[in-house]
Design an enzyme around this catalytic site. Structure first.
Site, PDB file in Angstrom:
ATOM      1  N   ARG A 146      -3.957  22.301 -11.939  1.00 39.68           N
ATOM      2  CA  ARG A 146      -2.963  21.366 -12.485  1.00 39.68           C
ATOM      3  C   ARG A 146      -3.300  20.983 -13.929  1.00 39.68           C
ATOM      4  NH1 ARG A 146       0.093  16.215  -9.640  1.00 39.68           N
ATOM      5  NH2 ARG A 146       1.237  15.644 -11.509  1.00 39.68           N
ATOM      6  N   HIS A 206      -2.350  13.759 -27.408  1.00 44.54           N
ATOM      7  CA  HIS A 206      -2.668  12.355 -27.109  1.00 44.54           C
ATOM      8  C   HIS A 206      -3.478  11.732 -28.242  1.00 44.54           C
ATOM      9  CE1 HIS A 206      -2.111  12.938 -22.490  1.00 44.54           C
ATOM     10  NE2 HIS A 206      -0.997  12.587 -23.080  1.00 44.54           N
ATOM     11  N   HIS A 241       6.047  11.812 -27.775  1.00 46.96           N
ATOM     12  CA  HIS A 241       5.123  12.583 -26.941  1.00 46.96           C
ATOM     13  C   HIS A 241       5.371  14.094 -27.039  1.00 46.96           C
ATOM     14  CE1 HIS A 241       2.426  13.590 -23.703  1.00 46.96           C
ATOM     15  NE2 HIS A 241       3.408  14.204 -23.066  1.00 46.96           N
ATOM     16  N   HIS A 269      -2.127  18.823 -24.784  1.00 48.49           N
ATOM     17  CA  HIS A 269      -2.041  17.376 -24.565  1.00 48.49           C
ATOM     18  C   HIS A 269      -3.251  16.609 -25.097  1.00 48.49           C
ATOM     19  CE1 HIS A 269       1.459  18.389 -22.286  1.00 48.49           C
ATOM     20  NE2 HIS A 269       1.659  17.160 -21.873  1.00 48.49           N
ATOM     21  N   GLU A 312       8.081  20.485 -23.886  1.00 55.75           N
ATOM     22  CA  GLU A 312       7.418  20.635 -22.576  1.00 55.75           C
ATOM     23  C   GLU A 312       7.969  21.851 -21.828  1.00 55.75           C
ATOM     24  OE1 GLU A 312       4.857  19.009 -21.193  1.00 55.75           O
ATOM     25  OE2 GLU A 312       4.707  17.112 -22.264  1.00 55.75           O
ATOM     26  N   LYS A 337       2.324  11.771 -10.365  1.00 55.01           N
ATOM     27  CA  LYS A 337       1.421  10.964 -11.197  1.00 55.01           C
ATOM     28  C   LYS A 337       2.151   9.680 -11.583  1.00 55.01           C
ATOM     29  CE  LYS A 337      -1.645  14.266 -13.462  1.00 55.01           C
ATOM     30  NZ  LYS A 337      -2.033  14.869 -14.753  1.00 55.01           N
ATOM     31  N   ASN A 346      -1.666  20.565 -19.048  1.00 54.10           N
ATOM     32  CA  ASN A 346      -2.020  19.742 -20.204  1.00 54.10           C
ATOM     33  C   ASN A 346      -2.287  20.563 -21.466  1.00 54.10           C
ATOM     34  OD1 ASN A 346      -1.884  17.162 -18.988  1.00 54.10           O
ATOM     35  ND2 ASN A 346      -3.749  17.644 -17.870  1.00 54.10           N
ATOM     36  N   ARG A 405       0.813  -1.235   0.000  1.00 55.62           N
ATOM     37  CA  ARG A 405       0.000   0.000   0.000  1.00 55.62           C
ATOM     38  C   ARG A 405       0.840   1.275   0.000  1.00 55.62           C
ATOM     39  NH1 ARG A 405      -3.217  -2.803   3.956  1.00 55.62           N
ATOM     40  NH2 ARG A 405      -4.903  -3.886   2.877  1.00 55.62           N
ATOM     41  N   GLU A 410      -4.987  17.256  -9.171  1.00 53.85           N
ATOM     42  CA  GLU A 410      -5.583  17.809 -10.406  1.00 53.85           C
ATOM     43  C   GLU A 410      -7.084  18.029 -10.287  1.00 53.85           C
ATOM     44  OE1 GLU A 410      -3.852  16.426 -14.130  1.00 53.85           O
ATOM     45  OE2 GLU A 410      -5.708  16.935 -15.147  1.00 53.85           O
ATOM     46  N   LYS A 459       6.247  23.830 -12.264  1.00 55.84           N
ATOM     47  CA  LYS A 459       5.435  22.647 -11.967  1.00 55.84           C
ATOM     48  C   LYS A 459       5.269  22.488 -10.460  1.00 55.84           C
ATOM     49  CE  LYS A 459       4.196  18.029 -13.058  1.00 55.84           C
ATOM     50  NZ  LYS A 459       4.262  16.887 -13.920  1.00 55.84           N
TER      51      LYS A 459
HETATM   52  N1  GLY Z   1       2.024  15.955 -16.902  1.00 59.00           N
HETATM   53  C1  GLY Z   1       1.012  16.723 -16.321  1.00 59.00           C
HETATM   54  C2  GLY Z   1       0.929  16.611 -14.850  1.00 59.00           C
HETATM   55  O1  GLY Z   1       1.831  16.097 -14.221  1.00 59.00           O
HETATM   56  O2  GLY Z   1      -0.048  17.000 -14.280  1.00 59.00           O
END
Ligand code: GLY
Length: 375
Positions: free
Chosen positions: A252, A263, A281, A259, A196, A154, A256, A132, A248, A238
């Site tokens: 946050r 994507h 990407h 993106h 990025e 993430k 994107n 966990r 998010e 960031k």
């Molecule tokens: N790559 C976008 C984020 O980490 O929220």
């Protein structure tokens, strides 16, 4: 040693990520061999080093030796994935979990993720799930992972339905961005990371965007100091966002920009990589940012001049700004309808108010989206 030689000045920059689970990002040369600094984050005796078949031969031995030299009692297991997005699966996640089990890893174990975004996401997810949740230290070796995926917690794997659909938020205990690793990065991967970096200027910082215009040659030439400054500035942006919105629920999502378009291109063409011509990407995000900026202009949100300036900057960095031939606008729109940001079947996109200003726009008109996809 030549007594007249002046000692090399080695600068390591630090960016602190605040919030409920604070951690530090170190940015500088030779961090992967700083065993004492790496080992300081290992609370117990068990370490699993996760890497891939491209990166492990270059750096895994060094990291192991450095950790052993600093803490000889550590039990260090390894899990090496085949390089590429195709490895970011539940099956390979299972292999990382098996490696933790074989190691006898206890709750004070630490997973080191040595590689690009695929390794970081999968290793981070294994750390999030083992017992966990155990510690994870991110050791990004690509520019893209240094400025984005290693920061913010993430973690995920892909399933056939889509990318990153199974995962967890699991902030790392520390991030070490060893800028020496960028010297072995293929130029195309460096440019993908710079897409990025440009994104941070686009969404938050017009002065950074201007600096990126001025420093293009140094950055593309792999100048250590220019790259370290670009990484630190990107990580600061960031860090500020994820400290305020780790899960998010709001701002946050601004990270994107481009993106959802990107994507859709990646999914429609098949994932790009070292071995094929499909957009990777960062390249897909570059095209996506241009499309988002032009859509914003069409919707009256952003000045047309800003969209064209952004396209010119990306182009000057050798990044693509147009959708690859052969991708049908309707098919791309269908992919965009599957995006995780959408609510109640409506397209929710990050759009642009011009240099340094992005916002999430709910319920974007599909006809307008189709028009920029077709233009
Ligand atoms: N790559 C976008 C984020 O980490 O929220």
């Amino acid at each position: 040693m030549n007594p007249s030689a002046s000692p090399e000045i080695v600068v390591t920059r630090f960016v602190e990520v605040g919030g409920d689970t604070p951690y530090r990002i170190a940015i500088g040369p030779d961090l992967l061999t700083d065993g004492a600094a790496l080992a300081a984050h290992v609370r117990g005796r068990h370490v699993l080093l996760v890497s891939d078949s491209n990166v492990a031969p270059l750096y895994a031995g060094r990291v192991r030796e450095a950790l052993h030299a600093a803490r000889p009692e550590l039990l260090i297991g390894t899990c090496i994935l085949p390089a590429g997005e195709e490895s970011k699966t539940l099956a390979h996640f299972g292999k990382a979990i098996d490696a933790l089990a074989e190691l006898g890893a206890t709750r004070d174990a630490c997973v080191f993720a040595l590689g690009g975004g695929v390794v970081g996401d999968l290793a981070g997810f294994a750390a999030a799930c083992w017992m966990r949740g155990v510690d994870c230290v991110q050791l990004p070796t690509t520019l893209l992972s240094m400025v984005d995926s290693s920061v913010g917690g993430k973690t995920a794997v892909d399933i056939p339905l889509g990318k990153n659909l199974v995962g967890a938020f699991h902030p790392p205990r520390a991030v070490f961005a060893d800028t020496s690793a960028l010297r072995s990065l293929p130029p195309r991967e460096l440019r993908a990371g710079l897409a990025e970096v440009i994104k941070y200027g686009a969404i938050r910082d017009p002065r950074f965007l201007q600096w990126l215009e001025q420093e293009r040659e140094a950055l593309l030439a792999g100048d250590d100091e220019a790259l370290a400054l670009a990484i630190a500035a990107s990580c600061e942006h960031k860090a500020e966002i994820v400290a305020r919105d780790p899960l998010e629920k709001g701002e946050r999502a601004l990270l994107n920009l481009g993106h959802t378009f990107g994507h859709a291109i990646e999914a429609e063409q098949g994932y790009g990589g070292m071995g094929n011509d499909n957009l990777n990407h960062g390249e897909a995000v570059a095209v996506g940012m241009v499309l988002a900026a032009r859509l914003s202009t069409d919707l009256g949100l952003a000045p047309a001049g800003d969209a064209e300036r952004l396209a010119a900057l990306l182009d000057a960095y050798g990044l693509p700004t147009r959708i690859p031939a052969g991708l049908a606008p309707e098919a791309l729109l269908a992919r965009m309808r599957l995006d995780k940001k959408n609510v109640a079947g409506r397209l929710r996109l990050v759009l642009w108010r011009g240099a340094g200003l992005a916002e999430v726009v709910p319920d974007v008109d599909e006809a307008a989206v189709l028009k920029v996809l077709a233009d």
